[in-house]
Design a protein around this motif. Structure first.
Motif, PDB file in Angstrom:
ATOM      1  N   LEU A 141       0.828  -1.198   0.000  1.00  0.00           N
ATOM      2  CA  LEU A 141       0.000   0.000   0.000  1.00  0.00           C
ATOM      3  C   LEU A 141       0.868   1.256   0.000  1.00  0.00           C
ATOM      4  N   SER A 144       2.633   1.704  -3.392  1.00  0.00           N
ATOM      5  CA  SER A 144       1.694   2.144  -4.421  1.00  0.00           C
ATOM      6  C   SER A 144       1.432   3.642  -4.316  1.00  0.00           C
ATOM      7  N   VAL A 155      -5.380   0.917  -5.780  1.00  0.00           N
ATOM      8  CA  VAL A 155      -5.355   1.230  -4.358  1.00  0.00           C
ATOM      9  C   VAL A 155      -6.608   0.689  -3.677  1.00  0.00           C
ATOM     10  N   LEU A 158      -6.140  -2.887  -2.911  1.00  0.00           N
ATOM     11  CA  LEU A 158      -5.219  -3.086  -1.800  1.00  0.00           C
ATOM     12  C   LEU A 158      -5.894  -2.761  -0.454  1.00  0.00           C
ATOM     13  N   VAL A 159      -6.710  -1.708  -0.439  1.00  0.00           N
ATOM     14  CA  VAL A 159      -7.444  -1.357   0.784  1.00  0.00           C
ATOM     15  C   VAL A 159      -8.437  -2.459   1.123  1.00  0.00           C
ATOM     16  N   ALA A 316      -6.295   4.473   2.259  1.00  0.00           N
ATOM     17  CA  ALA A 316      -4.970   3.873   2.312  1.00  0.00           C
ATOM     18  C   ALA A 316      -4.078   4.619   3.293  1.00  0.00           C
TER      19      ALA A 316
END
Length: 342
Positions: A141, A144, A155, A158-159, A316
């Motif tokens: 994270l 990125s 993102v 990923l979150v 994030a």
């Protein structure tokens, strides 16, 4: 090793073992040893005194004292009597040795049980694996966001993965609480500084939102987002207060139950009352486990709500702020433990 047996009757557990639910497994039974038997045995041993110089044999206690008789018949009878006592002493010493060994075995088993109390190695291993995977997700994270290459979709994924991973932690803790609720509640699986701020097996959701609040100036939040976060923090505090009050009531009830005079060493007439009080105490402990589960659900729900309020990049940064806060607490613990000792 010799023990003082001149005390109240006691019990020795030979090979009884108990499972974690408190059920007694098959064993060799409980041997009741009356102190009267042991006392008389020692009196007999201490009372026999042989004197080669005088040729007399003296017995303590109520047997009285006998001088040496030259009559061969009497002497032979005395000799046989003496041999019987010697054999009885040898048997008694053998029995004492067996009892001593059984006592040592029981003590060893009790020590092992005391050592294992408050530990849940399976949970600790699972939590360590979770923490390693969590750090990997946070690194992805952070990379990125720093590289500027991650778009909102990347993102967002990923979150999602990070929030889902927090859901895995809830499952691990729920399973661990089912195995050893006190281990999860005590927080011994965390560092000392983390335990200082722990509430019901974890951090307060409202405290984590305060950590995010410190980062708000860097998150470019809208007025609507600020209001939503304020309302979320307020609802978290209300839920935490309700859980805290419930825990205080449970602890008070548990104290009253276990301090009842009827819970003193129960006599035959108080067994039913004793069992009733202990059943109430067990019910309180099970309720505490439920409170732990609700606190973890609140923590997870707070992160999910935060994700809905914020954009992917904002969420994030919020997750990274929370992770950095926990990392600083772990670093503080390391510094404290490594400090020069006076």
């Amino acid at each position: 090793m010799m023990h003082n047996f001149n005390s109240d009757p006691f019990y020795l557990t030979r090979s009884h073992e108990f499972d974690w639910n408190g059920n007694e497994s098959a064993g060799n039974g409980i041997q009741h040893v009356d102190s009267a038997d042991i006392t008389s045995l020692f009196s007999m041993h201490n009372g026999i005194k042989a004197s080669n110089a005088s040729g007399s044999l003296q017995f303590g206690g109520s047997l009285g004292q006998f001088e040496k008789w030259d009559d061969p018949i009497v002497a032979d009878h005395t000799s046989n009597h003496n041999e019987a006592y010697v054999k009885e002493l040898e048997m008694s010493q053998k029995r004492l040795l067996q009892l001593d060994q059984a006592l040592e075995k029981a003590r060893h088993q009790a020590a092992k049980q005391r050592h294992s109390i408050g530990r849940d190695d399976a949970f600790d291993r699972a939590h360590a694996r979770w923490l390693g995977e969590h750090e990997r997700l946070m690194d992805e994270l952070r990379s990125s966001l720093l590289s500027g290459e991650g778009d909102d979709t990347t993102v967002h994924l990923l979150v999602d993965a990070a929030i889902s991973h927090y859901g895995d932690l809830h499952g691990i803790k729920s399973k661990g609480a089912g195995s050893d609720m006190f281990h999860i509640l005590s927080g011994t699986w965390t560092t000392p500084a983390e335990r200082l701020l722990m509430w019901l097996g974890g951090f307060r959701s409202s405290d984590l939102l305060k950590v995010v609040e410190k980062q708000m100036q860097n998150l470019s939040l809208s007025e609507e987002q600020l209001v939503c976060i304020f309302n979320l923090q307020k609802s978290c505090q209300q839920a935490e207060d309700a859980l805290s009050q419930g825990m205080e009531a449970l602890q008070h009830s548990l104290t009253l139950t276990l301090s009842s005079s009827s819970l003193a060493r129960p006599s035959s007439g108080d067994v039913v009352d004793y069992a009733s009080h202990m059943a109430t105490a067990m019910s309180n402990v099970h309720t505490i486990q439920s409170f732990l589960n609700q606190a973890d659900l609140l923590r997870l729900h707070t992160l999910q709500q935060l994700q809905r309020i914020l954009s992917p990049c904002q969420a994030a940064r919020a997750l990274l702020a929370i992770n950095d806060y926990k990392a600083r607490l772990r670093a503080l613990s390391s510094l404290w433990l490594a400090r020069p000792k006076e």
